[in-house]
Design a protein around this motif. Structure first.
Motif, short mmCIF file in Angstrom:
data_model
loop_
_atom_site.label_atom_id
_atom_site.label_comp_id
_atom_site.label_asym_id
_atom_site.label_seq_id
_atom_site.Cartn_x
_atom_site.Cartn_y
_atom_site.Cartn_z
N PHE A 1 -7.17 -4.24 0.69
CA PHE A 1 -6.98 -5.13 -0.47
C PHE A 1 -7.85 -6.38 -0.38
CE2 PHE A 1 -2.23 -3.68 -0.84
CZ PHE A 1 -2.64 -2.47 -1.38
N GLU B 1 -5.61 1.41 -2.19
CA GLU B 1 -6.52 0.30 -1.89
C GLU B 1 -7.69 0.28 -2.86
OE1 GLU B 1 -5.85 -0.42 2.87
OE2 GLU B 1 -7.22 1.18 2.28
N SER C 1 -2.48 -5.10 2.74
CA SER C 1 -3.21 -4.02 3.40
C SER C 1 -4.67 -4.42 3.53
CB SER C 1 -3.09 -2.71 2.63
OG SER C 1 -3.61 -1.63 3.38
N VAL D 1 0.82 -1.21 0.00
CA VAL D 1 0.00 0.00 0.00
C VAL D 1 0.86 1.26 0.00
CG1 VAL D 1 -0.22 0.21 2.51
CG2 VAL D 1 -2.08 1.02 1.02
N SER E 1 -6.62 -1.44 -6.30
CA SER E 1 -5.66 -2.53 -6.14
C SER E 1 -5.96 -3.75 -7.01
CB SER E 1 -5.60 -2.97 -4.68
OG SER E 1 -6.87 -3.37 -4.22
#
Length: 360
Positions: free
Chosen positions: A100, A75, A97, A38, A78
């Motif tokens: 995700f 995010e 993260s 991230v 992603s």
């Protein structure tokens, strides 16, 4: 080495599906492992520490494993990065993260022969495992240090987002402080970012302006602890040892040690023994490590060491019952004398004594 736990119906489906397919249990001579971060690997915090784990894989399996990484992945965007790794021959993909989670699950369903692992999430599939660390254990320790050393009786916390992992950390930090100093108060500012040194630094300065003299953080850059040092105050490193950025301010750091886990899971893919699972490791499994205790009186250092040893031995739980909520009501105790793992992982309340409100 690591404790495994499978929660709820999602886990049950995963186990059933695992037994129905042999595609996940084939040994391989060489594999390709990918990582999604991230933040930048140079954040000297969260992503940096995951990248140390990636490098540990390369050292452990020379000639057998190739690793790649994609850094600074938002995010919200992603899925494309995860799919890019899936399409380019990766056998194992770690996404690191909380945000995700849904994109990882979506891509994992499209590529059933690739193994995926998601950090800090709770949704699994036959080819998707989850893993996290009990960061709150370390936060209880630093809370005790802060509670003992504060002169203003006002301690501060820079949070990223008001998700359960961050809320649990704030509560553990405050409970630790409260256990040694019943008069201590806490002030909280959310930076609404995992990594943005300017925003993190501004959040820290806002807390310091309110009389905070002990500063904890759950964001990824050294900016908050650097702000503390610039004001002659104290703080704690986050995810990595940040002493080099604030040698006079850092009292200790909660270091995330992913190396052993990443090596172990890569070996499982090579051996053909990989299975979907959920791992939540703490101080006892060396997934959470406290950096050296410095810049503090001997009695405070001794207290921190004793608390760390007690948590490691399982004789001290930061969320030992009774736990009283912000509204003064006792939280139902669903664990063995402490809040259950599920309660901690889904924590959405502040404990008694915290006057701030959780942002909605």
């Amino acid at each position: 080495m690591f404790s495994c736990k499978l929660f709820g119906a999602v886990a049950g489906v995963a186990v059933a599906a695992l037994s129905a397919t042999g595609a996940l249990a084939q040994a391989k001579d060489k594999i390709k492992v990918g990582f999604i971060y991230v933040g930048p690997v140079g954040d000297h915090g969260w992503s940096y520490q995951h990248d140390q784990g990636r490098q540990a894989i390369e050292k452990a399996f020379p000639g057998k494993v190739t690793t790649t990484f994609v850094e600074s992945v938002p995010e919200a965007d992603s899925e494309r990065a995860i799919e890019q790794l899936a399409r380019t021959g990766h056998d194992l993909i770690f996404t690191t993260s909380f945000g995700f989670m849904e994109p990882t699950l979506k891509v994992a369903k499209k590529y059933p022969n690739i193994k995926f692992e998601h950090a800090t999430g709770f949704k699994r599939a036959p080819n998707l495992a989850t893993y996290a660390a009990k960061f709150h254990e370390g936060r209880y320790i630093i809370g005790q240090i802060a509670g003992k050393m504060t002169k203003s009786n006002t301690i501060g916390y820079v949070g990223a987002f008001p998700i359960p992992e961050v809320i649990a950390g704030i509560n553990a930090f405050y409970l630790g402080a409260q256990s040694v100093n019943p008069d201590v108060k806490i002030k909280i500012v959310f930076a609404n970012t995992w990594y943005d040194p300017a925003k993190e630094g501004d959040a820290a300065k806002a807390l310091l302006d309110q009389g905070v003299d002990m500063l904890a953080q759950h964001t990824d850059s050294p900016a908050p602890i650097q702000a503390a040092e610039a004001r002659g105050k104290f703080g704690f490193g986050q995810a990595s040892d940040m002493e080099r950025f604030a040698p006079k301010a850092q009292l200790t750091a909660i270091v995330d040690n992913w190396n052993d886990y990443y090596v172990e899971r890569t070996k499982a893919v090579l051996d053909g023994t990989w299975k979907s699972q959920d791992v939540w490791g703490g101080i006892d499994s060396h997934m959470v490590v406290m950096s050296p205790y410095k810049n503090m009186p001997d009695d405070v250092k001794k207290l921190a060491q004793e608390t760390e040893a007690a948590i490691k031995a399982g004789t001290l739980n930061p969320f030992k019952c009774p736990v009283i909520g912000q509204d003064g009501k006792e939280i139902e105790c669903k664990g063995n004398g402490a809040l259950s793992d599920e309660q901690v992982l889904g924590m959405n309340f502040y404990v008694k004594g915290i006057e701030d409100k959780i942002p909605q």
